[in-house]
Design a protein around this motif. Structure first.
Motif: not given
Ligand code: FES
Length: 576
Positions: A368-374, A328-339, A302-307
């Motif tokens: 996720m494609a352009d995160p705040f921190q990798p 934020v959770m939508r980003e995670l869900a679309e990347a398959g990182l949310l149950n 999981v990258p850091t998404l929030v600045n």
């Protein structure tokens, strides 16, 4: 519901004869009409309001909004106080009392005629304390956190509560600010009701409650003074009545899947390391298997998404306007990182709650494609001969050049010992030194305070050094930053190897390798251990004695050993 299909509160208010009369009559002293005892759901509103807990001082008004919603849905709301823990005032640390709040709230929820509860929290420890209580009672529950303060404003710039304090202090020591400017700035920093508006522990735990499914979408981010905070509170009042009727309990919401979601969300928001301890403690109440290493394993993708400060630039008000936690959770869900199937208090899975969540500002909430921190900048779990039970480090708050570091230890047995000499120009320290501050763990301080990120020695600050490696068995405020190894377990006071370090020992920190190594032979350590004596207990009576005798180590959530697990909500015996 009880076994015969009636509401739990009916055992009290539906009783005939002397006992029923006693239960109803004294309640009617408040002017309630008899209809409120007609078998409708009785909803407790646990409020951690207090003028000694300034982050929670508006919860009285939030409670009024909750009551509207409860009445609206045909419930009977009853507000009751639970221990208010103000982070900034309580000594030796509010954390000493988190478990006491959890114990008090648990007993109040169980002992009273309640069918469901709304949990009103805000400041750091009140959110996990109430969630621990609700988990152990397992009555239907909804949380409503009080929301963050408006952005601090000082000299034309945004300043974050907590985070700015560390900077102001450094500027004061280094002569860049005067004392008068500091006093003026502290008023600019906290300018409305609400909890800290950085991504500190309060914002983190509010986000954890939302990610766990225990509070309504967007609840974590509405500012404390925003009308939608109160609208959400009213909605929560409606929702809890429905949860009672559906018998949807915390144990069905805070599942392993929900905790995995919370851990990943914590990584995505750059959340506080305190979430590690609190989530472990809440999971312990529910019997959900969760280990310290889960935080490292689950966060690695999981990258850091929030600045947001303290890692980034913005504050919670900006986060709210950018789309809040659902974006934020939508980003995670679309990347398959949310149950996505994890159940929430809305009665829907969390994926459905956030599927259409918009983002209005990609400077604040990145993709996720352009995160705040990798990827790989979240909280790392370290192990080694210095921390056999584990330790944590928040990589996103650390300096990249210090994540692999070897240096000589400079050891202090308390923060006070360190601060007694930290301004000494003759202090034998340079930027490669590893500062070890110990006896700050759950038993050691007691209560495991947020003292680990001690300010740098003055002589280094004057030379422009901004960070150095620090190692401690205490915690760090979620609003703070620095390359600080935290939560070392076992703690020094429990005889952990941290107690055996001596000034001049070499220590190697290797975060990419997840190791923390004291370069001292096992034979030498055995000799030192033989000469070590545990410190005397901090108290011979009262809560502090009970705490010291029963508190678990940080890697187990620092709950009391006899509070782990649940007792449910059954109370078969009458009071008179
Ligand atoms: Fe209460 Fe920061 S001091 S949230």
């Amino acid at each position: 519901m009880t076994a015969n299909g009636e509401l739990r509160s009916t055992q009290w208010f539906g009783a005939t004869g002397r006992t029923g009369m006693a239960h109803r009559s004294w309640m009617r002293s408040q002017g309630f009409t008899p209809e409120v005892f007609d078998g409708r759901p009785v909803i407790g509103i646990a409020t951690t309001w207090s003028e000694l807990a300034p982050c929670n001082v508006h919860l009285q008004r939030v409670a009024e909004s909750v009551k509207r919603g409860v009445w609206q849905e045909g419930g009977f709301p009853l507000e009751f106080p639970a221990m208010a823990l103000g982070e900034t005032l309580l000594r030796p640390t509010a954390m000493l009392y988190r478990n006491l709040l959890a114990m008090e709230a648990e007993e109040l929820m169980r002992a009273n005629p309640l069918d469901g509860v709304v949990l009103l929290s805000g400041c750091d420890k009140t959110t996990p304390g109430l969630l621990m209580a609700a988990a152990s009672v397992d009555l239907p529950a909804v949380m409503v956190t009080g929301g963050p303060m408006l952005n601090g404003k000082y000299q034309g710039t945004d300043v974050g509560s907590g985070t700015a304090v560390w900077r102001f202090e450094e500027d004061l020591v280094a002569g860049r600010m005067t004392q008068e400017e500091c006093v003026f700035a502290e008023g600019c920093m906290a300018r409305s009701n609400g909890h800290c508006m950085t991504m500190g522990t309060a914002s983190t735990m509010a986000s954890m409650a939302e990610a766990l499914g225990m509070q309504l979408p967007y609840s974590a981010t509405w500012p404390a003074v925003d009308s939608r905070r109160y609208e959400t509170a009213q909605r929560a009042g409606q929702v809890i009545v429905g949860l009672v009727r559906q018998e949807l309990r915390p144990s069905a919401i805070m599942t392993r899947a929900a905790f995995e979601n919370a851990i990943r969300v914590n990584a995505a928001i750059g959340g506080s390391t305190n979430a590690v301890i609190h989530l472990l403690a809440i999971a312990g109440r529910l019997g959900v298997p969760l280990a310290l290493d889960d935080f490292d394993v689950l966060a690695r993708d999981v990258p850091t998404l929030v600045n947001l400060q303290p890692n980034g630039q913005y504050l919670m008000e900006d986060f709210c306007y950018a789309g809040g936690l659902p974006a934020v959770m939508r980003e995670l869900a679309e990347a398959g990182l949310l149950n996505t199937d994890a159940m929430t208090v809305t009665g829907s899975g969390i994926g459905a709650n956030v599927a259409d969540a918009p983002c209005w500002n990609r400077e604040v909430i990145k993709t996720m494609a352009d995160p705040f921190q990798p990827v790989g900048t979240g909280t790392a779990v370290l192990r080694g001969n210095l921390a056999p039970g584990g330790a944590v480090i928040k990589q996103s708050a650390s300096s990249a050049h210090l994540l692999k570091h070897r240096g000589r230890a400079l050891v202090f047995d308390s923060p006070a010992d360190y601060y007694a000499v930290s301004n000494d120009p003759e202090l034998d320290v340079d930027e490669d030194t590893v500062l070890v501050i110990r006896y700050c763990g759950p038993r050691g301080y007691p209560g495991m305070p947020e003292v680990s990120n001690v300010a740098l020695p003055k002589k280094l600050l004057l030379r422009g050094v901004r960070d150095m490696v620090r190692i401690c068995d205490g915690r760090m405020s979620g609003t703070a930053y620095g390359t600080v190894v935290l939560h070392v377990a076992p703690e020094a006071a429990a005889g952990g190897p941290l107690a055996l370090v001596r000034t001049g020992d070499w220590i190697t920190l290797d975060v990419p390798d997840r190791t923390l190594t004291l370069e001292v032979s096992p034979e030498e350590l055995a000799e030192r251990r033989a000469a070590w004596h545990p410190p005397a207990p901090h108290a011979t009576r009262g809560w502090t004695r009970l705490y010291g005798e029963h508190v678990l180590q940080a890697d187990s959530g620092a709950d009391l050993d006899f509070l782990v697990g649940a007792s449910g909500h059954e109370v078969p015996r009458e009071s008179h």
